[in-house]
Structures are given as C-alpha cells and as structure tokens.
Scaffold this motif. Structure first.
Motif, PDB file in Angstrom:
ATOM      1  N   GLN A   3       0.808  -1.218   0.000  1.00 45.55           N
ATOM      2  CA  GLN A   3       0.000   0.000   0.000  1.00 45.55           C
ATOM      3  C   GLN A   3       0.842   1.269   0.000  1.00 45.55           C
ATOM      4  N   CYS A   4       2.155   1.133  -0.010  1.00 47.31           N
ATOM      5  CA  CYS A   4       3.019   2.316  -0.050  1.00 47.31           C
ATOM      6  C   CYS A   4       3.468   2.587  -1.487  1.00 47.31           C
ATOM      7  N   ARG A   5       4.154   3.675  -1.656  1.00 45.31           N
ATOM      8  CA  ARG A   5       4.715   4.071  -2.946  1.00 45.31           C
ATOM      9  C   ARG A   5       6.219   4.222  -2.769  1.00 45.31           C
ATOM     10  N   VAL A  24       9.580  -6.493  -7.554  1.00 48.06           N
ATOM     11  CA  VAL A  24       8.508  -7.305  -8.152  1.00 48.06           C
ATOM     12  C   VAL A  24       8.180  -8.478  -7.243  1.00 48.06           C
ATOM     13  N   ALA A  25       9.212  -9.119  -6.678  1.00 52.89           N
ATOM     14  CA  ALA A  25       8.983 -10.244  -5.767  1.00 52.89           C
ATOM     15  C   ALA A  25       8.219  -9.820  -4.528  1.00 52.89           C
ATOM     16  N   LEU A  26       8.359  -8.551  -4.143  1.00 54.52           N
ATOM     17  CA  LEU A  26       7.646  -8.031  -2.973  1.00 54.52           C
ATOM     18  C   LEU A  26       6.237  -7.542  -3.325  1.00 54.52           C
ATOM     19  N   GLY A  27       5.850  -7.679  -4.589  1.00 51.06           N
ATOM     20  CA  GLY A  27       4.492  -7.359  -4.986  1.00 51.06           C
ATOM     21  C   GLY A  27       4.292  -6.008  -5.629  1.00 51.06           C
ATOM     22  N   PHE A  28       5.388  -5.277  -5.903  1.00 54.40           N
ATOM     23  CA  PHE A  28       5.264  -3.948  -6.506  1.00 54.40           C
ATOM     24  C   PHE A  28       5.153  -4.045  -8.028  1.00 54.40           C
ATOM     25  N   ARG A  29       4.471  -3.059  -8.598  1.00 52.71           N
ATOM     26  CA  ARG A  29       4.473  -2.861 -10.044  1.00 52.71           C
ATOM     27  C   ARG A  29       5.509  -1.784 -10.333  1.00 52.71           C
ATOM     28  N   VAL A  30       6.329  -2.005 -11.348  1.00 51.61           N
ATOM     29  CA  VAL A  30       7.505  -1.168 -11.594  1.00 51.61           C
ATOM     30  C   VAL A  30       7.301  -0.332 -12.850  1.00 51.61           C
ATOM     31  N   THR A 128      -1.182   3.265  -5.352  1.00 49.07           N
ATOM     32  CA  THR A 128      -0.312   2.577  -4.398  1.00 49.07           C
ATOM     33  C   THR A 128       0.309   1.350  -5.060  1.00 49.07           C
ATOM     34  N   GLY A 129       1.337   0.829  -4.410  1.00 46.01           N
ATOM     35  CA  GLY A 129       1.953  -0.393  -4.901  1.00 46.01           C
ATOM     36  C   GLY A 129       2.829  -0.204  -6.121  1.00 46.01           C
ATOM     37  N   ILE A 261      12.611  -4.892   3.280  1.00 44.89           N
ATOM     38  CA  ILE A 261      11.287  -5.276   3.788  1.00 44.89           C
ATOM     39  C   ILE A 261      10.936  -4.470   5.025  1.00 44.89           C
ATOM     40  N   SER A 262      11.882  -4.316   5.927  1.00 43.17           N
ATOM     41  CA  SER A 262      11.650  -3.537   7.145  1.00 43.17           C
ATOM     42  C   SER A 262      11.419  -2.070   6.831  1.00 43.17           C
ATOM     43  N   PHE A 263      12.212  -1.519   5.917  1.00 45.19           N
ATOM     44  CA  PHE A 263      12.099  -0.107   5.542  1.00 45.19           C
ATOM     45  C   PHE A 263      10.724   0.202   4.962  1.00 45.19           C
ATOM     46  N   LEU A 264      10.159  -0.757   4.231  1.00 43.46           N
ATOM     47  CA  LEU A 264       8.864  -0.558   3.586  1.00 43.46           C
ATOM     48  C   LEU A 264       7.688  -1.016   4.451  1.00 43.46           C
ATOM     49  N   ASP A 265       7.997  -1.470   5.668  1.00 42.95           N
ATOM     50  CA  ASP A 265       6.951  -1.928   6.597  1.00 42.95           C
ATOM     51  C   ASP A 265       6.086  -3.025   5.977  1.00 42.95           C
ATOM     52  N   LEU A 266       6.755  -3.974   5.320  1.00 47.70           N
ATOM     53  CA  LEU A 266       6.040  -5.070   4.685  1.00 47.70           C
ATOM     54  C   LEU A 266       6.104  -6.315   5.560  1.00 47.70           C
ATOM     55  N   GLU A 267       5.165  -7.199   5.334  1.00 50.31           N
ATOM     56  CA  GLU A 267       5.194  -8.507   5.965  1.00 50.31           C
ATOM     57  C   GLU A 267       5.576  -9.532   4.902  1.00 50.31           C
TER      58      GLU A 267
END
Length: 327
Positions: A3-5, A24-30, A128-129, A261-267
């Motif tokens: 949900q972040c950018r 991309v592996a973390l679910g972002f569109r590039v 987002t994303g 992952i930590s910087f982006l607050d992802l699980e």
C-alpha cells in the motif's frame, strides 16, 4: 499488493535489474527507466483506472463496460491517462530521462489536455503499490511539494541502489558496445555513444570512457551522492543483493533484502523465497552480474587513470580505492 509508494534511484549498470526483481517479488508494479518482467508491469483495476482518469482528465469516466467496444475504448483512454500521469511525474521528479511513449506507442494519441491541478497534486494521489524507478533525479529540481510531503512523513519511500563505480564503468562499456542487442530507444546516450563503443574493444572502450567527460557515467553517480547520505533514504548495494550466484554471500543478500522489507513496513512469510527470485538472467540488459569483474579486465594504467578521475566517487560511496587489479 503493498500500500506504499516507492521511489527507486539506481544509476545505469549498477545492477538495477537486481533491485527491480526484488521489488517485483515483494508485490510492486515497476515503472520508469526499466523494463520489468510481465509480472511487474503496471496494471490497474477498473477502480484504479477510474481514479486515474478522474485525476488526469477531470471527469468521471464510468461507461457501461458490458459492451466490448466501449470496454476497449475505456481501456485505451485510461491507458493514455496513466501515461500522461506518469510523464507529468517524470517532469516533477526531475528524472534524467523523459518517457518516449509517443514514439514507442503512437496509437496512444498523445498529447491531450490534462487538469492543471495535476501539476500540484500530492504524490499520495498516485496509485499505491508502484515502484517509480529512475537512473537519476536532480535533487535541486525535484518538485518542492513532493519533498514537503515526503519530509512530513508521507510517501514515497526512497531507495538508492549503488555498485562499485569501477564495475559500473566496465558494464557500461560492454553494454554500449553491444547495445544493438537491445531495443533501447528512450535514452539519447545509446544513439550518441553506442556507435563509438561498437567500434572498440573492451580495453579500448575503457580508455575512451576514461577520456570523454560526457560518457554517461560520472554525472549519474554525482547526482546520487546526496541520496546516499540522506538519513531518510535507504541505500542498498549490488554487492549485497547479488548473492552467491554473483560472487556475494547468502548472508549479505538475506540481510539486504530484510532491510528493504523492514524499511517498507512489509510482511513477508518467506524471505528466502524472495531472495531466490532476485538473480534473474532473463532480466532486460542483464550482463554478467558478478562482483569485482573490473579486477579481471582493467589494466594497471586504467586503474591509475580511474583513481585520478573518479577516485572521489569511490570515497563518496565508501568503496576501497586501494584495491589491486589482476591485469
């Protein structure tokens, strides 16, 4: 989907494909100065398309999508609206390159009028994303409203990717010498410098790159020194991300991915599964993907010349300038 950018800055030939595959592996569109795999290309839901069209065109586009013809027109128009939004943010972010979608996709029907308010809209209005990826941005020309929004704790999350400048220069020489293998039409340096480097051997290309001050190398890195030192920007290194397949270590790769992952607050349920997808030889413009190749190629005189001309970059990004070469 996250949900972040994210705003990712990665100089050319610094291993952009590694951090791109990670996002991309973390679910972002590039989007941006990259060609992601199909899984990482921007795609939008009907709701997102409606929101983009409203922001760009200032109108509510809500046709009856049961008609195939209307649906195709809707998709084409909202695709064009997205490209307009993307191009405006390229200007506002002061990226080094501007989208050449008009050349690559003339059927888009550029340009068309957009809402003037779009030039002052907050970055939080973008989808987002998304991971906006550029080779360089000009920190003195970047949109002040975006910087204020970022300084106040909003998006984007900034990530900077760096690599040993000597390996960057070597990879750049090899890339420009073989640029006809790639469909690269957006970057003016390929039209200007590729014909030169195609005529030279790798060693001759290194000599030339060390002598021509306009070769696309030092200026990209100089623009990024500020980002490397900024406390709100996460810096990652090619040498850490590349992992064992590129001459690094699994431990450093795991630590680097965990920091992102930590910087982006992802699980993330399985960091190991994410790291397994980073080193992708099929990524666009992938070359060798190894640490320290400059030691095998540079001559002693080329090392000396590099240190005289670009030693300040080694120091700026904390690389050891006393390393010896094998040649």
């Amino acid at each position: 989907m996250p949900q972040c950018r994210v705003l990712l800055v990665s100089p050319p030939k610094s291993g952009t494909h590694l951090v791109q595959e990670l996002m991309v592996a973390l679910g972002f569109r590039v989007c941006g100065d990259v060609v992601p795999s199909s899984a990482g290309r921007p795609s939008f839901s009907i709701r997102e398309r409606l929101a983009i069209a409203k922001d760009v065109l200032g109108e509510e586009v809500a046709p009856d999508l049961t008609s195939e013809q209307v649906r195709e027109e809707f998709l084409a128009r909202t695709d064009a609206a997205w490209h307009q939004l993307f191009k405006i943010w390229q200007y506002r972010l002061a990226s080094s390159h501007l989208s050449m979608a008009e050349i690559a996709q003339p059927s888009m029907g550029f340009p068309f009028d957009v809402r003037p308010e779009l030039w002052s809209a907050p970055f939080s209005k973008t989808p987002t994303g998304l991971c906006w990826t550029f080779h360089a941005i000009d920190v003195w020309r970047t949109d002040r409203m975006l910087l204020a929004e970022w300084d106040a704790g909003g998006d984007p999350r900034w990530i900077f990717n760096i690599r040993d400048p000597r390996d960057i220069l070597l990879s750049m020489v090899e890339f420009l010498g073989a640029v006809d293998r790639y469909n690269v039409i957006r970057f003016p340096e390929t039209q200007m410098f590729a014909p030169i480097f195609r005529r030279l051997s790798v060693h001759q290309g290194i000599d030339y790159a060390l002598s021509d001050p306009r070769v696309p190398f030092g200026s990209y890195l100089e623009q990024s020194v500020t980002l490397y030192n900024h406390p709100k920007v996460l810096s990652v290194r090619f040498e850490d991300l590349v992992g064992p397949e590129g001459g690094g270590s699994a431990e450093r790769q795991l630590a680097a991915v965990s920091s992102v992952i930590s910087f982006l607050d992802l699980e993330c349920e399985s960091i190991e599964q994410v790291t397994s997808r980073i080193f992708n030889r099929r990524s666009f413009t992938f070359n060798k993907g190894r640490i320290g190749r400059w030691r095998e190629v540079f001559t002693s005189s080329q090392v000396e010349t590099f240190n005289k001309r670009f030693g300040y970059l080694l120091e700026a990004f904390e690389y050891d300038g006393s390393d010896a070469c094998d040649g």
